[in-house]
Scaffold this active site. Structure first.
Site, mmCIF file in Angstrom:
data_model
loop_
_atom_site.group_PDB
_atom_site.id
_atom_site.type_symbol
_atom_site.label_atom_id
_atom_site.label_comp_id
_atom_site.label_asym_id
_atom_site.label_seq_id
_atom_site.Cartn_x
_atom_site.Cartn_y
_atom_site.Cartn_z
ATOM 1 N N CYS A 2 84.673 166.658 161.911
ATOM 2 C CA CYS A 2 84.648 167.965 162.627
ATOM 3 C C CYS A 2 86.082 169.258 163.142
ATOM 4 O O CYS A 2 87.006 168.617 163.122
ATOM 5 C CB CYS A 2 84.248 167.158 164.834
ATOM 6 S SG CYS A 2 82.760 166.011 164.853
ATOM 7 N N ARG A 27 87.052 171.048 155.718
ATOM 8 C CA ARG A 27 86.713 169.692 156.766
ATOM 9 C C ARG A 27 85.761 169.307 156.475
ATOM 10 O O ARG A 27 85.686 167.076 156.850
ATOM 11 C CB ARG A 27 87.649 169.798 158.115
ATOM 12 C CG ARG A 27 88.568 170.614 158.253
ATOM 13 C CD ARG A 27 89.509 170.678 159.728
ATOM 14 N NE ARG A 27 89.901 168.675 160.072
ATOM 15 C CZ ARG A 27 90.887 168.496 159.714
ATOM 16 N NH1 ARG A 27 91.646 169.262 159.165
ATOM 17 N NH2 ARG A 27 91.264 166.869 159.874
ATOM 18 N N TRP A 73 80.268 167.046 162.123
ATOM 19 C CA TRP A 73 80.155 166.209 161.588
ATOM 20 C C TRP A 73 79.589 165.036 161.977
ATOM 21 O O TRP A 73 79.866 164.403 162.902
ATOM 22 C CB TRP A 73 81.539 165.784 160.170
ATOM 23 C CG TRP A 73 81.460 165.203 158.873
ATOM 24 C CD1 TRP A 73 81.028 165.957 158.227
ATOM 25 C CD2 TRP A 73 81.307 163.287 159.092
ATOM 26 N NE1 TRP A 73 80.768 164.905 156.462
ATOM 27 C CE2 TRP A 73 81.250 163.236 157.625
ATOM 28 C CE3 TRP A 73 81.515 162.593 159.709
ATOM 29 C CZ2 TRP A 73 80.939 161.631 157.218
ATOM 30 C CZ3 TRP A 73 81.292 161.680 159.092
ATOM 31 C CH2 TRP A 73 81.231 161.210 157.820
ATOM 32 N N ASN A 99 85.958 166.953 169.394
ATOM 33 C CA ASN A 99 85.754 165.832 168.292
ATOM 34 C C ASN A 99 86.069 164.363 168.496
ATOM 35 O O ASN A 99 86.934 164.390 169.399
ATOM 36 C CB ASN A 99 87.415 166.673 167.600
ATOM 37 C CG ASN A 99 87.127 167.935 166.753
ATOM 38 O OD1 ASN A 99 86.043 167.988 166.970
ATOM 39 N ND2 ASN A 99 87.946 168.473 166.073
ATOM 40 N N GLY A 100 85.960 163.430 167.547
ATOM 41 C CA GLY A 100 85.928 162.692 168.516
ATOM 42 C C GLY A 100 84.782 160.801 168.709
ATOM 43 O O GLY A 100 83.984 162.254 168.640
ATOM 44 N N GLU A 480 92.393 155.883 140.794
ATOM 45 C CA GLU A 480 92.396 156.684 141.286
ATOM 46 C C GLU A 480 91.691 158.342 140.299
ATOM 47 O O GLU A 480 90.645 158.294 141.318
ATOM 48 C CB GLU A 480 93.738 157.204 141.745
ATOM 49 C CG GLU A 480 94.304 159.262 141.863
ATOM 50 C CD GLU A 480 93.555 159.228 143.581
ATOM 51 O OE1 GLU A 480 92.766 158.415 143.757
ATOM 52 O OE2 GLU A 480 93.760 160.611 143.831
ATOM 53 N N LYS A 484 88.883 159.703 142.112
ATOM 54 C CA LYS A 484 88.224 161.923 141.383
ATOM 55 C C LYS A 484 87.032 161.787 140.938
ATOM 56 O O LYS A 484 86.111 163.116 141.198
ATOM 57 C CB LYS A 484 89.347 162.017 140.715
ATOM 58 C CG LYS A 484 91.166 162.035 141.007
ATOM 59 C CD LYS A 484 91.093 163.377 142.523
ATOM 60 C CE LYS A 484 90.481 162.552 143.573
ATOM 61 N NZ LYS A 484 91.823 162.100 144.589
ATOM 62 N N GLU A 487 83.890 161.252 143.303
ATOM 63 C CA GLU A 487 84.277 161.716 144.764
ATOM 64 C C GLU A 487 83.329 163.226 144.216
ATOM 65 O O GLU A 487 83.027 164.165 144.879
ATOM 66 C CB GLU A 487 85.240 161.349 145.780
ATOM 67 C CG GLU A 487 86.594 162.784 144.702
ATOM 68 C CD GLU A 487 87.365 162.409 145.783
ATOM 69 O OE1 GLU A 487 87.840 162.030 147.217
ATOM 70 O OE2 GLU A 487 88.565 162.626 145.119
ATOM 71 N N HIS A 503 86.955 139.811 132.219
ATOM 72 C CA HIS A 503 86.606 138.903 133.453
ATOM 73 C C HIS A 503 85.309 139.366 133.916
ATOM 74 O O HIS A 503 85.001 138.602 135.225
ATOM 75 C CB HIS A 503 87.633 138.502 134.425
ATOM 76 C CG HIS A 503 89.237 138.115 133.890
ATOM 77 N ND1 HIS A 503 88.811 136.779 133.240
ATOM 78 C CD2 HIS A 503 89.727 138.820 133.273
ATOM 79 C CE1 HIS A 503 90.208 136.422 132.845
ATOM 80 N NE2 HIS A 503 90.877 137.666 133.096
ATOM 81 N N LYS A 602 87.220 166.461 154.921
ATOM 82 C CA LYS A 602 88.628 165.978 154.263
ATOM 83 C C LYS A 602 89.475 164.820 154.585
ATOM 84 O O LYS A 602 90.006 164.933 154.050
ATOM 85 C CB LYS A 602 88.925 167.572 154.258
ATOM 86 C CG LYS A 602 90.734 167.530 153.789
ATOM 87 C CD LYS A 602 91.399 167.050 152.631
ATOM 88 C CE LYS A 602 92.217 166.907 152.286
ATOM 89 N NZ LYS A 602 92.768 167.104 150.769
HETATM 90 C C1 F6R Z 1 89.609 160.994 148.045
HETATM 91 C C2 F6R Z 1 90.454 161.497 149.760
HETATM 92 C C3 F6R Z 1 90.867 160.407 150.375
HETATM 93 C C4 F6R Z 1 91.836 160.448 151.022
HETATM 94 C C5 F6R Z 1 91.918 159.371 152.687
HETATM 95 C C6 F6R Z 1 92.841 159.056 153.084
HETATM 96 O O1 F6R Z 1 90.412 162.166 147.146
HETATM 97 O O2 F6R Z 1 91.396 162.496 149.166
HETATM 98 O O3 F6R Z 1 90.209 159.283 149.536
HETATM 99 O O4 F6R Z 1 92.671 159.856 150.001
HETATM 100 O O5 F6R Z 1 90.713 159.281 153.214
HETATM 101 O O6 F6R Z 1 93.322 160.497 153.869
HETATM 102 P P1 F6R Z 1 95.183 160.721 154.016
HETATM 103 O O7 F6R Z 1 95.513 160.763 153.054
HETATM 104 O O8 F6R Z 1 95.056 162.467 154.900
HETATM 105 O O9 F6R Z 1 94.639 159.563 155.208
#
Ligand code: F6R
Length: 607
Positions: A2, A27, A73, A99-100, A480, A484, A487, A503, A602
């Site tokens: 949000c 976001r 959101w 928000n929250g 990672e 990537k 997602e 395994h 985000k």
């Molecule tokens: C993936 C991604 C998320 C964040 C995770 C933590 O590309 O961006 O997995 O890494 O939500 O977010 P932060 O770093 O803001 O705590």
């Protein structure tokens, strides 16, 4: 997740609110709305879906000097017009955005319903609106204060009232709010990105604070009405950094920003000749760090992968036992915090709810807490005892790229900083630091010839199952790379330590399945070559990430993407880049919304 924007000033509020909402879009949201206080009324317009839908419903001809806007959101209730914020109280004169999460909303709702209040939405936020209305007797700030005393949970709220059209009241508990200070105007937002176009002078609200904001002034107090001094700070990010600047997607921009971002991250912090690392943020706790008996790194998602690289770095360079914990698990499993345990949170946003909760838990148990955070003024940056900022600039693309390499770079710096004060010789530290100093230029040279990643994406983007394998420092990179890909392109991908494949997951390998193997030179090179043979023997198509000059690998891998040579602990800074590019191109080829992938936000501000 949000987003909040609020305006009180001399300009028409609506265009500023809309622009602010657009800056918050990254976001993630599924509905949006605006409330304007004017002419003895509060006009609320809201809609499910994109901001463009909301815009079509707004009347720009209305006079407007004070207003609040929100991107939602969904958590409590589906993303419908009715559940979108702002929410009104029973009189229709008070509007609230939030928000929250309010944890006692059921009990409060029942109480208010018994008083005759009829709720219109399923949201927890409407409870706040109704409560403020319930207490309102001519003083909005007072009513908000009374309402918030009844509420438990997390909130960043903004409230306007028809009877006080020149005032926005804001309050914060666990969800960020920033007040931008302009000429005869104030802009309230949950994210600096929504303020930057207007001013770089800001006040970060602290937890448990209420602000009564007018055109020319604002008053900051605690929830118990004790005055709080305002500290005006300068946002160091520029408007340019939050705009696309000719790139098609923020993710693309941020991948290509990595050479500069990492140069900024390292600037002034390394002394190659002396083999020294300077980290101003750690000076006050250097003694405790050097004497630490154990380090726990905690984070989520990509930041957790960076932390995992950090675990290897701390053990190798600083020789301190280190473990990496998902923040969401750490909090709920009664962790052991002994004397000499340091808990370090890694986070781009500094607002991830699970990471904040883990940090709070660690603090309550007496640990020294450190932050490796990108966003200055964020909850984590403010809530840790000490820390080191990434200084890689704002990250807008939902898929984290430059923050990952920034986190790894900062963890490398901290490991070397502590190591140098413990067992690491000047010569060893100098070698490590000079390799680190070369990384930005090495990434730049890789990005200049980045077509290989696109070729791989073109060849395999149609396939729905991929494997990523790595060993040692490149095991977190495999995780990672897989994250990537999944997602943003919605391809199923697994990341594994390469030896684990035998395994169980080896059963998945079929003819032509893409298997990305990070096979750079180093202590485990022979072992990873064996893993490649195992994949090949089962018909898998190997995409190898290898060190420049490696002739052997070409003989056994279908595709090879070369990265420059560096010391093993710093390889993740290079090997992660082609994996970011493969994911990016695969998502583009599949027609996915790269910067706003489905279901993702985000910054994940709910647990
Ligand atoms: C993936 C991604 C998320 C964040 C995770 C933590 O590309 O961006 O997995 O890494 O939500 O977010 P932060 O770093 O803001 O705590």
């Amino acid at each position: 997740m949000c987003g909040i924007i609020g305006y009180v000033g001399t300009r028409p509020a609506l265009p500023i609110l809309i622009e602010g909402l657009r800056r918050l879009e990254y976001r993630g949201y599924d509905s949006a709305g605006i409330a304007l206080a004017q002419g003895g009324k509060v006009e609320v317009t809201k809609s499910a879906g994109r901001i463009s839908v909301l815009e079509q419903r707004l009347d720009f001809a209305l006079p407007q000097a004070t207003g609040i806007g929100h991107t939602r959101w969904a958590t409590h209730g589906a993303p419908t017009d009715l559940n979108a914020h702002p929410h009104l109280d029973a009189s229709g004169k008070i509007a609230v955005i939030h928000n929250g999460i309010i944890e006692n909303d059921r009990a409060l709702r029942t109480y208010l319903e018994r008083q005759g209040v009829q709720f219109k939405s399923e949201t927890d936020t409407e409870v706040i609106a109704q409560l403020v209305g319930h207490f309102y007797a001519g003083d909005l700030e007072k009513a908000v204060r009374q309402a918030l005393h009844e509420v438990s949970g997390t909130f960043g709220i903004a409230v306007v009232c028809a009877d006080e059209p020149d005032v926005v009241v804001a309050a914060r508990q666990g969800s960020p709010l920033i007040i931008g200070v302009g000429q005869h105007e104030h802009i309230l937002a949950s994210d600096a990105a929504a303020i930057l176009a207007h001013t770089s002078q800001v006040v970060y609200m602290g937890d448990g604070q209420i602000a009564r904001i007018t055109r020319d002034d604002f008053r900051l107090t605690t929830l118990d009405a004790i005055p709080v001094a305002k500290e005006v700070e300068e946002i160091e990010w520029s408007l340019e950094e939050i705009e696309l600047g000719g790139h098609e997607h923020f993710m693309h921009k941020e991948i290509f920003e990595q050479p500069d971002a990492l140069a900024n991250c390292l600037r002034g912090r390394i002394d190659v000749r002396e083999g020294m690392v300077h980290l101003g943020g750690l000076v006050d706790c250097a003694r405790e760090l050097v004497r630490a008996k154990r380090i726990i790194l905690t984070a989520c998602g990509t930041a957790w992968h960076a932390a995992l690289v950090g675990e290897y770095l701390f053990e190798e360079l600083a020789r301190i036992p280190t473990e990496t914990e998902y923040a969401s698990e750490f909090r709920y499993r009664n962790p052991i915090i002994d004397d000499g345990t340091i808990v370090m949170a890694v986070s781009q946003s500094g607002e991830t709810a699970d990471t904040i909760a883990a940090l709070t838990e660690a603090k309550q148990r007496g640990a020294l807490t450190l932050g490796v955070v990108n966003t200055v003024g964020s909850t984590l940056a403010r809530g840790t005892d000490a820390g080191v900022f990434l200084h890689v600039g704002p990250e807008i693309g939902v898929a984290s790229t430059k923050a990952f390499t920034g986190q790894v770079a900062v963890l490398s710096l901290i490991a070397c900083y502590v190591g140098r004060r413990r067992h690491l010789s000047t010569a060893a530290a100098a070698q490590f630091i000079s390799a680190l100093a070369e990384i930005p230029a090495q990434i730049r040279s890789m990005l200049e010839q980045a077509d290989d990643a696109k070729t791989v994406a073109e060849r395999y983007a149609g396939l729905d199952n991929w494997l990523y394998l790595g060993r040692g420092y490149n095991y977190p990179v495999a995780l990672e790379g897989a994250l990537k890909l999944k997602e943003i392109s919605y391809i199923h991908a697994e990341g594994l330590p390469a030896a684990e494949m035998k395994h169980g997951p080896i059963a998945l390998i079929t003819e032509g399945m893409p298997v990305v193997v990070i096979a750079t030179s180093g202590s485990q090179y022979d072992k990873i070559m064996n893993n490649i043979s195992e994949v090949r023997a089962r018909g898998g198509s190997v995409i190898a990430i290898a060190t420049e000059g490696d002739r052997e690998i070409k003989k056994i891998a279908e595709h090879v993407i070369f990265v420059p040579d560096t010391v093993e602990p710093l390889q993740p800074l290079l090997t992660s880049v082609p994996l970011q590019l493969i994911a990016y191109h695969a998502a583009v080829i599949r027609g996915c919304n790269v910067d706003k992938p489905r279901n993702l936000a985000k910054s994940v501000t709910v647990e």
